[in-house]
Design an enzyme around this catalytic site. Structure first.
Site, PDB file in Angstrom:
ATOM      1  N   GLU A 152       0.677  -1.063  -0.013  1.00  0.00           N
ATOM      2  CA  GLU A 152       0.039   0.011  -0.106  1.00  0.00           C
ATOM      3  C   GLU A 152       0.979   1.398   0.061  1.00  0.00           C
ATOM      4  OE1 GLU A 152      -3.426   0.611  -0.197  1.00  0.00           O
ATOM      5  OE2 GLU A 152      -2.712   2.390  -0.126  1.00  0.00           O
ATOM      6  N   PHE A 153       0.450   2.311  -0.804  1.00  0.00           N
ATOM      7  CA  PHE A 153       1.205   3.435  -0.766  1.00  0.00           C
ATOM      8  C   PHE A 153       0.644   4.506  -0.464  1.00  0.00           C
ATOM      9  CE2 PHE A 153       2.671   0.453  -4.105  1.00  0.00           C
ATOM     10  CZ  PHE A 153       4.163   0.449  -4.056  1.00  0.00           C
ATOM     11  N   ARG A 155      -1.115   7.891   1.538  1.00  0.00           N
ATOM     12  CA  ARG A 155      -0.451   8.851   2.422  1.00  0.00           C
ATOM     13  C   ARG A 155      -1.348   9.401   3.543  1.00  0.00           C
ATOM     14  NH1 ARG A 155       0.017  13.278  -2.028  1.00  0.00           N
ATOM     15  NH2 ARG A 155      -2.093  12.071  -2.638  1.00  0.00           N
ATOM     16  N   CYS A 264       5.658   5.315   8.893  1.00  0.00           N
ATOM     17  CA  CYS A 264       6.111   4.680   7.765  1.00  0.00           C
ATOM     18  C   CYS A 264       7.633   4.715   7.359  1.00  0.00           C
ATOM     19  CB  CYS A 264       5.411   4.881   6.548  1.00  0.00           C
ATOM     20  SG  CYS A 264       3.811   4.104   6.717  1.00  0.00           S
ATOM     21  N   LYS A 267      10.673   4.066   9.929  1.00  0.00           N
ATOM     22  CA  LYS A 267      10.720   2.662  10.552  1.00  0.00           C
ATOM     23  C   LYS A 267      11.164   2.012   9.057  1.00  0.00           C
ATOM     24  CE  LYS A 267       6.000   0.949   9.897  1.00  0.00           C
ATOM     25  NZ  LYS A 267       6.106  -0.024   8.815  1.00  0.00           N
TER      26      LYS A 267
HETATM   27  N1  LIG Z   1      -0.390   4.577   8.105  1.00  0.00           N
HETATM   28  C1  LIG Z   1       0.159   4.688   6.643  1.00  0.00           C
HETATM   29  O1  LIG Z   1       0.127   5.620   6.076  1.00  0.00           O
HETATM   30  C2  LIG Z   1       0.668   3.396   5.629  1.00  0.00           C
HETATM   31  C3  LIG Z   1       0.526   3.375   4.364  1.00  0.00           C
HETATM   32  C4  LIG Z   1       1.316   2.524   3.874  1.00  0.00           C
HETATM   33  C5  LIG Z   1       1.786   1.409   4.345  1.00  0.00           C
HETATM   34  N2  LIG Z   1       1.469   1.261   5.965  1.00  0.00           N
HETATM   35  C6  LIG Z   1       1.629  -0.109   6.194  1.00  0.00           C
HETATM   36  O2  LIG Z   1       0.544  -0.698   6.824  1.00  0.00           O
HETATM   37  C7  LIG Z   1       0.682  -1.482   7.927  1.00  0.00           C
HETATM   38  C8  LIG Z   1      -0.187  -0.936   8.955  1.00  0.00           C
HETATM   39  O3  LIG Z   1       0.111   0.562   9.286  1.00  0.00           O
HETATM   40  P1  LIG Z   1      -1.056   1.288  10.046  1.00  0.00           P
HETATM   41  O4  LIG Z   1      -0.447   2.772   9.890  1.00  0.00           O
HETATM   42  O5  LIG Z   1      -2.341   1.155   9.558  1.00  0.00           O
HETATM   43  O6  LIG Z   1      -0.748   0.970  11.442  1.00  0.00           O
HETATM   44  P2  LIG Z   1      -1.791   0.686  12.718  1.00  0.00           P
HETATM   45  O7  LIG Z   1      -1.060   0.559  13.928  1.00  0.00           O
HETATM   46  O8  LIG Z   1      -2.551   2.158  12.860  1.00  0.00           O
HETATM   47  O9  LIG Z   1      -2.935  -0.266  12.674  1.00  0.00           O
HETATM   48  C9  LIG Z   1      -2.606  -1.754  12.715  1.00  0.00           C
HETATM   49  C10 LIG Z   1      -3.875  -2.362  13.469  1.00  0.00           C
HETATM   50  O10 LIG Z   1      -3.497  -3.670  13.386  1.00  0.00           O
HETATM   51  C11 LIG Z   1      -4.252  -4.484  14.409  1.00  0.00           C
HETATM   52  N3  LIG Z   1      -3.716  -5.601  14.863  1.00  0.00           N
HETATM   53  C12 LIG Z   1      -2.635  -5.949  15.321  1.00  0.00           C
HETATM   54  N4  LIG Z   1      -2.317  -7.118  15.491  1.00  0.00           N
HETATM   55  C13 LIG Z   1      -3.622  -7.813  14.995  1.00  0.00           C
HETATM   56  C14 LIG Z   1      -3.843  -8.945  14.895  1.00  0.00           C
HETATM   57  N5  LIG Z   1      -3.349  -9.995  15.203  1.00  0.00           N
HETATM   58  N6  LIG Z   1      -5.240  -9.247  14.474  1.00  0.00           N
HETATM   59  C15 LIG Z   1      -6.000  -8.278  13.904  1.00  0.00           C
HETATM   60  N7  LIG Z   1      -5.549  -6.851  13.940  1.00  0.00           N
HETATM   61  C16 LIG Z   1      -4.373  -6.745  14.538  1.00  0.00           C
HETATM   62  C17 LIG Z   1      -3.912  -3.214  15.573  1.00  0.00           C
HETATM   63  O11 LIG Z   1      -4.718  -3.115  16.571  1.00  0.00           O
HETATM   64  C18 LIG Z   1      -4.196  -1.936  14.932  1.00  0.00           C
HETATM   65  O12 LIG Z   1      -5.431  -1.400  14.813  1.00  0.00           O
HETATM   66  C19 LIG Z   1       2.156  -1.221   8.498  1.00  0.00           C
HETATM   67  O13 LIG Z   1       3.004  -2.261   7.617  1.00  0.00           O
HETATM   68  C20 LIG Z   1       2.385  -0.035   7.733  1.00  0.00           C
HETATM   69  O14 LIG Z   1       3.861   0.379   7.324  1.00  0.00           O
HETATM   70  C21 LIG Z   1       0.723   2.170   6.410  1.00  0.00           C
END
Ligand SMILES: NC(=O)c1ccc[n+]([C@@H]2O[C@H](COP(=O)([O-])OP(=O)(O)OC[C@H]3O[C@@H](n4cnc5c(N)ncnc54)[C@H](O)[C@@H]3O)[C@@H](O)[C@H]2O)c1
Length: 448
Positions: A152-153, A155, A264, A267
């Site tokens: 996923e990309f 923002r 993002c 890390k």
């Molecule tokens: N936030 C962004 O802008 C973004 C953009 C692209 C990619 N990503 C990637 O997406 C991933 C998620 O990022 P995020 O920002 O949404 O993180 P986040 O911490 O906001 O969300 C992660 C969610 O996963 C849940 N979770 C953890 N363990 C779980 C399990 N065993 N079963 C079900 N749910 C579970 C957590 O409770 C949390 O709500 C990461 O790898 C991040 O690098 C994030």
């Protein structure tokens, strides 16, 4: 219409679930955090993201989007399971994959029919194949459970638009059946001409970290140029503009300032460095070490300028901070450069008062001791120095003449290089802008 599940309803997962439902799929989303599920099921996003809540409510009302905390229900329901859990920084910068493994382990025993698990989380290369083996070993459907990776990309701040109309869709697959299913899932986007790039799992995993490493490098490059400009008495703003006109370089991600933060880039850069080290690619280790170092160095520079502005010591001085979120249009404080600077200022004895249009509740939770002001002028009351650390549009509308009346000393450090320095200096402020000489940024004659 495909029956889609989304595992993990954080910034990525909730947005993805809502957008999948909006594209016409039947969606069931799960999280281990019950409070998040209760909020989302009630039509409230557990975080600030422009445009997300109305779309969440619309699809809840339409009955195409539901939430649960039961993996059995998820396993029964889904033809395609999107894995969207967090992959935070772990020991020595490596990605912590415990949430990915826990989600896979919780899902696997409930997979009795053929289905596709699609990873969206950002992971080190090799994760998809390892997780596939783990799930297939535990799932009743065995090898009929396939794995795909679809990084996923999006923002934060633009997450809905980025999910509905991404620049491209990257897809790592192991079979034509997996590719076909994903073409169905993304049929609307594909029909509108959004490119789909199909590749193997490993390459798809790498595209995401390579993209973030490149973006971080571009930011650190221009911030390094800002340092050069400060030393040489030059101005990084016209320099960036002139570079950006070169179509081989481009203007985006070439804004000098305090550098990147958030959940993002920091890390992902460190995790990719750890991967490069494991793979023995020392040149990439050196590059990413420099990128990370330059990024963190910007914070040192702001603290140094604040100390200087406060007369050589911050002890007992009042510092007002504008913006605490890691970027505008978000309430996310993960790796927020501003929050880090607040900590550093407080460690030097400063009395720090902060303002942010949406992130104050998160700031108060994360730093109970922080003085959270209700308004910009309340934050600035009696301040010896004002720091502009997150470039919310609201801050560009501040009236510097009005604010001048409440501060103890009219000094502002614009660490995001986007305030109107002439306007501020003509209201009697000394304006320091990262990468710009005082003679330019603090000019009172309004000339550039
Ligand atoms: N936030 C962004 O802008 C973004 C953009 C692209 C990619 N990503 C990637 O997406 C991933 C998620 O990022 P995020 O920002 O949404 O993180 P986040 O911490 O906001 O969300 C992660 C969610 O996963 C849940 N979770 C953890 N363990 C779980 C399990 N065993 N079963 C079900 N749910 C579970 C957590 O409770 C949390 O709500 C990461 O790898 C991040 O690098 C994030």
């Amino acid at each position: 219409m495909t029956r889609v599940t989304v595992i993990g309803t954080g910034y990525l997962g909730l947005t993805h679930a809502v957008c999948m439902a909006d594209l016409g799929h039947e969606v069931l989303a799960i999280d281990v955090d019950e409070a998040k599920i209760t909020m989302a099921a009630g039509g409230q996003a557990p975080f600030f993201e422009p445009g997300l809540e109305p779309l969440l409510r619309k699809n809840l009302d339409a009955g195409t989007l539901r939430f649960t905390t039961s993996f059995a229900e998820i396993g029964d329901f889904g033809e395609v399971h999107f894995l969207c859990v967090g992959t935070p920084e772990g020991a020595s910068g490596k990605a912590d994959l415990s949430f990915v493994d826990a989600a896979a382990d919780a899902l696997a025993p409930h997979l009795a029919s053929p289905c596709l698990i699609v990873g969206k989380s950002t992971v080190p290369v090799g994760t998809a194949r390892r997780v596939a083996r783990r799930v297939q070993a535990a799932a009743p459907a065995g090898a009929a459970v396939e794995m795909a990776w679809n990084p996923e990309f999006l923002r934060e701040g633009f997450a809905v638009a980025d999910s509905l109309t991404p620049d491209r869709i990257v897809l790592g697959v192991t079979s034509s059946r997996g590719e076909e299913l994903m073409r169905q899932v993304y049929a609307t986007a594909l029909a509108s001409g959004i490119p789909l790039l199909v590749m193997d799992l490993e390459t798809a995993e790498l595209v995401k970290v390579a993209a973030n490493a490149f973006l971080a490098t571009k930011i650190s490059f221009i911030n390094s140029m800002a340092e050069v400009c400060e030393q040489a008495g030059a101005d990084v703003m016209p320099l960036a503009e002139a570079l950006g006109y070169d179509t081989r370089i481009g203007r985006r991600f070439l804004s000098p300032g305090l550098g990147y933060g958030g959940g993002c880039l920091p890390k992902d850069v460190r995790a990719f460095r750890a991967t490069a080290s494991d793979l023995g690619v020392d040149s990439l280790v050196s590059l990413l070490t420099a990128v990370d170092g330059i990024n963190l160095g910007r914070r040192d520079r702001v603290v140094e300028l604040a100390e200087d502005a406060a007369g050589g010591t911050l002890d007992g001085k009042r510092v007002a901070v504008l913006g605490i979120a890691f970027k505008p249009n978000s309430d996310d404080l993960r790796e927020s450069p501003s929050l880090d600077i607040c900590d550093r200022l407080a460690a030097r004895g400063a009395i720090v008062s902060v303002h942010d249009p949406v992130a104050m509740p998160n700031a108060a939770r994360k730093r109970p001791g922080l003085l959270c002001a209700e308004s910009v002028s309340a934050a600035a009351e009696g301040a010896h120095v004002l720091l502009h650390l997150t470039e919310w549009a609201d801050y560009r509308a501040i009236d510097p003449a009005a604010l001048a009346k409440v501060v103890a000393q009219r000094v502002i450090i614009d660490a995001r290089c986007c305030l109107d320095a002439d306007l501020w200096s003509s209201a009697g402020w000394t304006v320091r802008v990262l990468g710009r000489p005082l003679s330019v940024s603090g000019r009172s004659d309004g000339r550039r």
